[in-house]
Design an enzyme around this catalytic site. Structure first.
Site, short mmCIF file in Angstrom:
data_model
loop_
_atom_site.label_atom_id
_atom_site.label_comp_id
_atom_site.label_asym_id
_atom_site.label_seq_id
_atom_site.Cartn_x
_atom_site.Cartn_y
_atom_site.Cartn_z
N GLU A 1 0.83 -1.20 0.00
CA GLU A 1 0.00 0.00 0.00
C GLU A 1 0.87 1.26 0.00
O GLU A 1 2.01 1.24 0.46
CB GLU A 1 -0.92 0.02 1.23
N ARG B 1 -8.55 10.96 -8.33
CA ARG B 1 -9.42 10.11 -9.14
C ARG B 1 -10.90 10.44 -8.95
O ARG B 1 -11.69 10.30 -9.88
CB ARG B 1 -9.17 8.64 -8.83
#
Length: 228
Positions: free
Chosen positions: A2, A67
């Site tokens: 991550e 995003r």
């Protein structure tokens, strides 16, 4: 596996580690989400029948990430079917059969970070035979790991509207659309999943390492990847 957006409080781990194992290629033990592998001989392929245009599967909406805003702008000019939490339901059993109906898949990363190219591209898009529209690290960074003609990068377009217009053009031009699959005759996608693979690779690296580096600040080392 991550990025810093998710991994917090790394300063508590300062002066405790000498080796790293992450998705970054400059880690001591490199663990990518996927990779392309050249085939020994060119192979033929068949593109699944496509009846829908653009899909996106997303469950976590991190505040302030690029995003989210890009999706909202893109959706003004082209219809996008969104699956996941708070959207259309999609089970894992139906995941690939559903996404494979779409011509394009939004492989939008939650972070813009060095070498951070996740299962959104390697599995969600490629395993479904949907052309990935990527948002994340730079095109140059993507092309270190896969052919440049295998994906569409949002940064190649001045605006979300220009990207939407291009996707619509491809939807109406089968030959141009098929060009995004030509790489499959020369390469295949490989993914090594499961923690057993991770642990085995770490053990091999430990046994074979001639020496260890010193990492005074694991947090500083990890945050360097944001400069892409």
């Amino acid at each position: 596996m991550e990025p810093p957006l998710i991994i917090k409080n790394l300063h508590f781990l300062d002066n405790m580690f000498n080796m790293t194992m992450t998705f970054r290629q400059d880690s001591d033990v490199y663990r990518p989400y996927g990779r392309t592998e050249a085939l020994r001989e060119p192979q033929s392929f068949t593109i699944p029948v496509k009846s829908k245009l653009v899909a996106w599967v997303v469950s976590k909406w991190y505040p302030g990430v690029r995003r989210n805003e890009y999706y909202k702008e893109l959706n003004k000019y082209i219809p996008i079917d969104v699956y996941g939490k708070s959207h259309m339901k999609l089970s894992w059993d139906d995941f690939y059969t559903t996404v494979s109906q779409y011509k394009f898949y939004l492989a939008f990363e939650n972070s813009i970070y060095k070498d951070y190219i996740t299962e959104k591209l390697w599995s969600n898009a490629f395993d479904s035979w949907a052309v990935p529209v990527v948002l994340g690290t730079t095109r140059k960074n993507y092309e270190r790991f896969l052919p440049g003609e295998a994906f569409i990068h949002v940064d190649d377009f001045p605006s979300a509207k220009d990207l939407a217009d291009y996707l619509i053009q491809l939807d109406n031009d089968d030959e141009r659309y098929k060009n995004y699959f030509n790489w499959r005759s020369l390469y295949r996608v490989r993914r090594e999943t499961g923690w057993d693979n991770h642990y085995c690779k770490a053990c091999r690296a430990l046994r074979q390492a001639p020496d260890y580096q010193v990492i005074p600040s694991l947090e500083k080392w990890f945050l360097e990847g944001t400069n892409v």
